[in-house]
Design a protein around this motif. Structure first.
Motif, PDB file in Angstrom:
ATOM      1  N   THR A 147       0.816  -1.218   0.000  1.00 15.23           N
ATOM      2  CA  THR A 147       0.000   0.000   0.000  1.00 15.23           C
ATOM      3  C   THR A 147       0.846   1.263   0.000  1.00 15.23           C
ATOM      4  O   THR A 147       0.338   2.367   0.142  1.00 15.23           O
ATOM      5  CB  THR A 147      -0.917   0.044   1.245  1.00 15.23           C
ATOM      6  OG1 THR A 147      -0.110  -0.120   2.402  1.00 15.23           O
ATOM      7  CG2 THR A 147      -1.962  -1.049   1.182  1.00 15.23           C
ATOM      8  N   PHE A 148       2.144   1.112  -0.182  1.00 13.63           N
ATOM      9  CA  PHE A 148       3.057   2.243  -0.191  1.00 13.63           C
ATOM     10  C   PHE A 148       2.794   3.099  -1.416  1.00 13.63           C
ATOM     11  O   PHE A 148       2.770   2.609  -2.533  1.00 13.63           O
ATOM     12  CB  PHE A 148       4.506   1.728  -0.249  1.00 13.63           C
ATOM     13  CG  PHE A 148       5.504   2.634   0.373  1.00 13.63           C
ATOM     14  CD1 PHE A 148       5.861   3.829  -0.228  1.00 13.63           C
ATOM     15  CD2 PHE A 148       6.104   2.294   1.567  1.00 13.63           C
ATOM     16  CE1 PHE A 148       6.789   4.664   0.348  1.00 13.63           C
ATOM     17  CE2 PHE A 148       7.053   3.126   2.154  1.00 13.63           C
ATOM     18  CZ  PHE A 148       7.388   4.308   1.546  1.00 13.63           C
ATOM     19  N   GLU A 149       2.598   4.389  -1.176  1.00 13.90           N
ATOM     20  CA  GLU A 149       2.234   5.246  -2.297  1.00 13.90           C
ATOM     21  C   GLU A 149       3.454   5.791  -3.032  1.00 13.90           C
ATOM     22  O   GLU A 149       4.377   6.319  -2.416  1.00 13.90           O
ATOM     23  CB  GLU A 149       1.369   6.412  -1.797  1.00 13.90           C
ATOM     24  CG  GLU A 149       0.010   5.949  -1.305  1.00 13.90           C
ATOM     25  CD  GLU A 149      -0.943   7.107  -1.030  1.00 13.90           C
ATOM     26  OE1 GLU A 149      -0.918   8.072  -1.801  1.00 13.90           O
ATOM     27  OE2 GLU A 149      -1.693   7.020  -0.051  1.00 13.90           O
ATOM     28  N   ASP A 150       3.431   5.662  -4.347  1.00 19.72           N
ATOM     29  CA  ASP A 150       4.465   6.252  -5.201  1.00 19.72           C
ATOM     30  C   ASP A 150       3.989   7.622  -5.628  1.00 19.72           C
ATOM     31  O   ASP A 150       2.903   7.742  -6.176  1.00 19.72           O
ATOM     32  CB  ASP A 150       4.651   5.418  -6.477  1.00 19.72           C
ATOM     33  CG  ASP A 150       5.657   4.325  -6.271  1.00 19.72           C
ATOM     34  OD1 ASP A 150       5.334   3.178  -6.586  1.00 19.72           O
ATOM     35  OD2 ASP A 150       6.760   4.630  -5.780  1.00 19.72           O
ATOM     36  N   CYS A 151       4.780   8.665  -5.414  1.00 22.22           N
ATOM     37  CA  CYS A 151       4.272   9.954  -5.857  1.00 22.22           C
ATOM     38  C   CYS A 151       5.155  10.556  -6.945  1.00 22.22           C
ATOM     39  O   CYS A 151       5.921  11.478  -6.697  1.00 22.22           O
ATOM     40  CB  CYS A 151       4.075  10.918  -4.705  1.00 22.22           C
ATOM     41  SG  CYS A 151       5.133  10.590  -3.321  1.00 22.22           S
ATOM     42  N   LYS A 152       5.020  10.008  -8.145  1.00 20.53           N
ATOM     43  CA  LYS A 152       5.796  10.532  -9.269  1.00 20.53           C
ATOM     44  C   LYS A 152       5.408  11.971  -9.560  1.00 20.53           C
ATOM     45  O   LYS A 152       6.215  12.774 -10.011  1.00 20.53           O
ATOM     46  CB  LYS A 152       5.582   9.662 -10.511  1.00 20.53           C
ATOM     47  CG  LYS A 152       6.062   8.240 -10.330  1.00 20.53           C
ATOM     48  CD  LYS A 152       6.138   7.484 -11.646  1.00 20.53           C
ATOM     49  CE  LYS A 152       6.656   6.082 -11.463  1.00 20.53           C
ATOM     50  NZ  LYS A 152       5.739   5.178 -10.742  1.00 20.53           N
ATOM     51  N   GLU A 189       6.313  17.890 -10.171  1.00 21.89           N
ATOM     52  CA  GLU A 189       5.954  19.213  -9.652  1.00 21.89           C
ATOM     53  C   GLU A 189       7.175  19.916  -9.078  1.00 21.89           C
ATOM     54  O   GLU A 189       7.363  21.122  -9.271  1.00 21.89           O
ATOM     55  CB  GLU A 189       4.886  19.033  -8.567  1.00 21.89           C
ATOM     56  CG  GLU A 189       4.180  20.304  -8.169  1.00 21.89           C
ATOM     57  CD  GLU A 189       3.305  20.073  -6.941  1.00 21.89           C
ATOM     58  OE1 GLU A 189       2.591  19.061  -6.935  1.00 21.89           O
ATOM     59  OE2 GLU A 189       3.362  20.895  -6.012  1.00 21.89           O
ATOM     60  N   LEU A 190       8.014  19.142  -8.393  1.00 18.70           N
ATOM     61  CA  LEU A 190       9.205  19.723  -7.788  1.00 18.70           C
ATOM     62  C   LEU A 190      10.132  20.309  -8.848  1.00 18.70           C
ATOM     63  O   LEU A 190      10.648  21.411  -8.689  1.00 18.70           O
ATOM     64  CB  LEU A 190       9.953  18.668  -6.961  1.00 18.70           C
ATOM     65  CG  LEU A 190      11.207  19.162  -6.252  1.00 18.70           C
ATOM     66  CD1 LEU A 190      10.851  20.201  -5.205  1.00 18.70           C
ATOM     67  CD2 LEU A 190      11.961  18.014  -5.609  1.00 18.70           C
ATOM     68  N   ALA A 234       4.761  14.262  -7.518  1.00 16.34           N
ATOM     69  CA  ALA A 234       5.497  15.180  -6.645  1.00 16.34           C
ATOM     70  C   ALA A 234       6.865  15.509  -7.236  1.00 16.34           C
ATOM     71  O   ALA A 234       7.328  16.646  -7.166  1.00 16.34           O
ATOM     72  CB  ALA A 234       5.648  14.578  -5.256  1.00 16.34           C
ATOM     73  N   ALA A 235       7.505  14.492  -7.840  1.00 16.43           N
ATOM     74  CA  ALA A 235       8.821  14.718  -8.435  1.00 16.43           C
ATOM     75  C   ALA A 235       8.723  15.676  -9.622  1.00 16.43           C
ATOM     76  O   ALA A 235       9.553  16.579  -9.785  1.00 16.43           O
ATOM     77  CB  ALA A 235       9.431  13.390  -8.863  1.00 16.43           C
TER      78      ALA A 235
END
Lengths: 129, 243
Positions: free
Chosen positions: A100-105, A110-111, A107-108
């Protein structure tokens, strides 16, 4: 916290006491083996229909004896089973967390955009890269 | 109320200006008074000079600089930064842009709102990567496994006050809390951040959480060697037997 205030109760004390309680239960189980065996025998013969019982027994191993052997084995290996259950709990918790670990591509991505914006602002203020 | 952001830096000349600008934008749009304390361990890439030019741009009241003679460790960097800071609330975070300042107002809100809840005022708000709404960019399954495994081990063996991310380093502290906790912390490496929360819980402080996204900025380098793992386990066992 109350226990802590009552004395120096450290974390490993907790595990030690749980271990000791387990050992006490184990010892009690051994000492009451006949009574426990009788109880399990009556419960099993009451719940399981005799036809099913017949299927699982052989001439040299009647149901009562098989149950008695099972009970003895279960109690003898109680610590092993306990550790096994603990291990299964640990494994399933960790695997669940990883699944259930969320990958937040996003966010990368956006950064990277924000880095560009920040660079522009800094250069406008006179910062030299 | 003044908020102090303590940024330990070592070779961050590229990232320091960016994080300063983003922090400035975040705080000014939220109308929050802030200061950034840069604690530089004599970075060979002249991060110190970068910090000084940022000071000219953003003002000496917004940027304070602590320059240290060499690489002296994260714990002492935090202590030095704390000493040079004047805020009533302290934010500890990474300077390499893996932590995004946009989560700071969320942490402040959690802390402010907590005084009205049943569970009571939280003294620390920890950014967690493991809760819904949080996460990590750039981790493969093996990395996730080691992180979750380490965290499980710690929450199982230690008393951690319900915190879900023990090795995270993005947190908001009440000044009184961090000033009391930091001197007690002895471990190094990944166990350091974990020990802060364990000691906090031990001292009776309450810990709140905000899901955060973590963008892993160390590409290709292995930050997780056998050495780090052994140091972590040592720190864990030490806390297990002494708290």
């Amino acid at each position: 916290r109350l226990i802590k205030m009552a004395g120096l109760f450290l974390r490993y004390h907790l595990f030690l006491s749980i271990g000791m309680i387990f050992l006490a239960i184990w010892k009690a189980a051994f000492e009451n083996l006949p009574a426990i065996t009788k109880a399990v025998q009556s419960v099993v013969t009451a719940i399981v229909p005799s036809a099913t019982l017949e299927q699982f027994s052989t001439p040299s191993l009647p149901p009562d004896v098989a149950i008695a052997q099972g009970v003895e084995e279960a109690i003898r290996y109680m610590p092993v089973y306990a550790i096994f259950v603990l291990g299964m709990y640990a494994l399933s918790s960790v695997l669940y967390k990883v699944a259930t670990f969320e990958d937040c591509k996003a966010a990368a991505v956006e950064l990277n955009k924000e880095i560009e914006d920040a660079k522009k602002k800094l250069e406008a203020k006179g910062f030299k890269f | 109320m003044l908020y102090s952001v303590i940024l330990p830096t070592y070779n961050e000349r590229e990232n320091l200006p960016i994080i300063t600008q983003i922090l400035h934008d975040t705080f000014t749009s939220a109308k929050i008074k802030y200061e950034i304390v840069v604690v530089d361990d004599s970075s060979p890439d002249k991060t110190l000079e970068v910090a000084q030019s940022l000071q000219k741009i953003f003002g000496k009241d917004h940027i304070r600089i602590v320059s240290r003679p060499g690489k002296l460790g994260l714990g002492s960097a935090y202590s030095a930064g704390l000493e040079a800071s004047s805020g009533q609330r302290i934010i500890l975070m990474d300077a390499d842009l893996s932590h995004h300042p946009k989560f700071i107002p969320m942490m402040i809100e959690v802390m402010d709102k907590s005084s009205k809840t049943k569970t009571g005022k939280v003294d620390i708000v920890s950014g967690t990567r493991y809760k819904r709404g949080g996460g990590v960019a750039g981790w493969d399954t093996f990395r996730k496994l080691t992180s979750c495994g380490a965290n499980f081990l710690a929450t199982f063996l230690l008393a951690t006050g319900g915190a879900s991310d023990l090795t995270g380093s993005f947190r908001l502290y009440e000044r009184a809390a961090i000033v009391k906790i930091l001197p007690q912390v002895e471990s190094k490496g990944y166990a350091f951040q974990m020990e802060i929360l364990v000691r906090a819980h031990n001292d009776g402080y309450k810990i709140g959480e905000v899901p955060i996204t973590f963008v892993d900025r160390i590409y290709g380098e292995s930050k997780l060697g056998a050495n780090e793992i052994i140091m972590y386990l040592k720190g864990l066992l030490q806390l297990f037997f002494t708290t």
